[in-house]
Design a protein around this motif. Structure first.
Motif, PDB file in Angstrom:
ATOM      1  N   ALA A   1      32.348 -43.830  -0.408  1.00 63.04           N
ATOM      2  CA  ALA A   1      31.261 -42.870  -0.596  1.00 63.04           C
ATOM      3  C   ALA A   1      31.049 -42.054   0.675  1.00 63.04           C
ATOM      4  N   TYR A   2      30.664 -40.798   0.512  1.00 62.41           N
ATOM      5  CA  TYR A   2      30.342 -39.944   1.649  1.00 62.41           C
ATOM      6  C   TYR A   2      28.911 -40.227   2.118  1.00 62.41           C
ATOM      7  N   PRO A   3      28.680 -40.315   3.428  1.00 61.46           N
ATOM      8  CA  PRO A   3      27.331 -40.619   3.936  1.00 61.46           C
ATOM      9  C   PRO A   3      26.270 -39.647   3.450  1.00 61.46           C
ATOM     10  N   LEU A   4      26.617 -38.360   3.309  1.00 64.76           N
ATOM     11  CA  LEU A   4      25.650 -37.359   2.871  1.00 64.76           C
ATOM     12  C   LEU A   4      25.819 -36.997   1.394  1.00 64.76           C
ATOM     13  N   GLY A   5      26.745 -37.674   0.735  1.00 67.01           N
ATOM     14  CA  GLY A   5      27.006 -37.363  -0.660  1.00 67.01           C
ATOM     15  C   GLY A   5      28.055 -36.296  -0.856  1.00 67.01           C
ATOM     16  N   TYR A   6      28.550 -35.723   0.241  1.00 65.07           N
ATOM     17  CA  TYR A   6      29.587 -34.692   0.173  1.00 65.07           C
ATOM     18  C   TYR A   6      30.379 -34.722   1.476  1.00 65.07           C
TER      19      TYR A   6
END
Length: 387
Positions: free
Chosen positions: A244-249
């Motif tokens: 997963a990306y820490p910031l969601g992107y």
């Protein structure tokens, strides 16, 4: 996870030394990273590099085989050195591309490269201001930059689509940098000190043409904190598709590699000249308070080579990604105070090299009621903000 191995180029330069000074003061840095740094001389290695706990690597940017080998054994390369040195950049990319993918640690290496918003320059030569502003989140706009622009040849190597998935590449492009560095090495900038040095040489505030051209700006300590924020965020990027990306992107990189680092309002170099004239008048260098603008034909007689393009062009940028994605917030604002202090620093240095001339000037200024010397109330350096 084992500490990440970082190889630094330009570690004793203005930006690089300030970055390292601030990063190494953080409590978790020693646990997170180990450092090696390219340095040209044993003297600098012993004086500026080794005392910081950094392992020196003796060599220059022309030692491309050495640089390639160092990059091949690093998780991260941070380049603060010459933004136009193509062969050293190519050596870094070759080394990182060949780097083994260890079972533990980063499987995809990182390059953080320092360019500059000289890449945005036009040919104004001080004759006009431009309304064109470049945004670091507008890839289509940045892709219009011609390969003939300063730094662009090297930058194109770093945004090469072939590197996607092989190396995570990021380009930091600062505008005019001001303020005094804090690190072990060079603590002075280029552009504003150049304009001041030329003005002191001729005893007259100087500008290119009409001085109408506009630049963005950033304080060197604010800039160093941005590099730290970027570094800390890059190492959080997932290494596998299912992470997963820490910031969601994803963090913009590679073909979207540019990060501008700009604070506050833009400025005209003619306004810098006016500020120099005010200080010159106050301390008795030139009582007229006037500014001398040079034509292209006069440039060679007054300025070092290339000053017309550097100090006479428009270069306006906006740090959208730094502020919106990384949460970077610049703190330093006293640009006029810096100009004042830099004038006194350079003048005191010149006077120390020629004390007899200094004494004569002091007597003359005293008779005229002028002021000479560093007035700490007038030229006090910015108080460091709390980070």
């Amino acid at each position: 996870m084992a500490a990440l191995r970082v190889f630094v180029l330009g570690a004793t330069g203005y930006i690089g030394s300030t970055f390292l000074d601030l990063l190494l003061k953080k409590e978790d840095t020693a646990r997170s990273y180990t450092f090696r740094a390219l340095v040209r001389s044993q003297e600098k290695a012993d004086k500026d590099i080794r005392p910081q706990g950094i392992e020196p690597v003796l060599g220059s940017l022309d030692d491309v085989n050495l640089i390639e080998d160092e990059a091949a054994n690093a998780d991260i390369v941070i380049n603060f050195a010459d933004a136009d040195h193509l062969t050293s950049t190519q050596a870094v990319l070759r080394g990182l591309s060949q780097r083994p993918r260890w079972e533990e640690g980063r499987r995809r290496p990182i390059l953080i490269h320092t360019s500059g918003t000289g890449v945005l320059l036009d040919g104004a030569l001080g004759q006009f201001a431009s309304d064109t502003i470049y945004y670091d989140n507008d890839v289509a706009q940045l892709n219009t930059l011609d390969v003939s622009q300063p730094h662009r040849v090297v930058d194109n190597e770093i945004i090469n689509p072939a590197l996607v998935g092989v190396i995570d590449t990021y380009i930091v492009a600062p505008p005019t940098i001001w303020g005094f560095g804090t690190g072990h090495g060079n603590t002075n900038s280029i552009q504003i000190p150049l304009q001041i040095a030329t003005s002191l040489k001729h005893g007259q505030a100087m500008q290119i043409g009409k001085g109408l051209n506009i630049w963005s700006k950033v304080h060197v300590i604010d800039l160093a904190h941005f590099y730290i924020s970027l570094l800390e965020r890059t190492v959080q990027e997932p290494q596998d598709e299912n992470e997963a990306y820490p910031l969601g992107y994803p963090l913009p990189k590679n073909e979207d590699a540019y990060y501008f680092v700009q604070e506050g309002n833009d400025f005209a170099y003619g306004d810098v000249a006016k500020e120099i004239a005010k200080v010159f008048q106050r301390i008795g260098i030139n009582d007229s308070g006037s500014v001398n603008g040079t034509s292209p034909e006069e440039e060679e007689a007054y300025w070092p080579e290339g000053a017309g393009g550097l100090l006479g062009g428009n270069s306006r940028s906006r740090a959208i990604k730094a502020k919106e994605i990384l949460g970077w917030e610049p703190k330093y604002t006293d640009f006029a105070g810096y100009i004042d202090e830099e004038i006194h620093r350079q003048k005191d240095l010149l006077d120390s090299k020629n004390p007899r001339q200094h004494q004569q000037q002091h007597q003359q200024q005293h008779q005229q009621g002028g002021h000479h010397g560093h007035d700490p109330q007038q030229t006090k350096r910015d108080i460091a903000p709390q980070w």
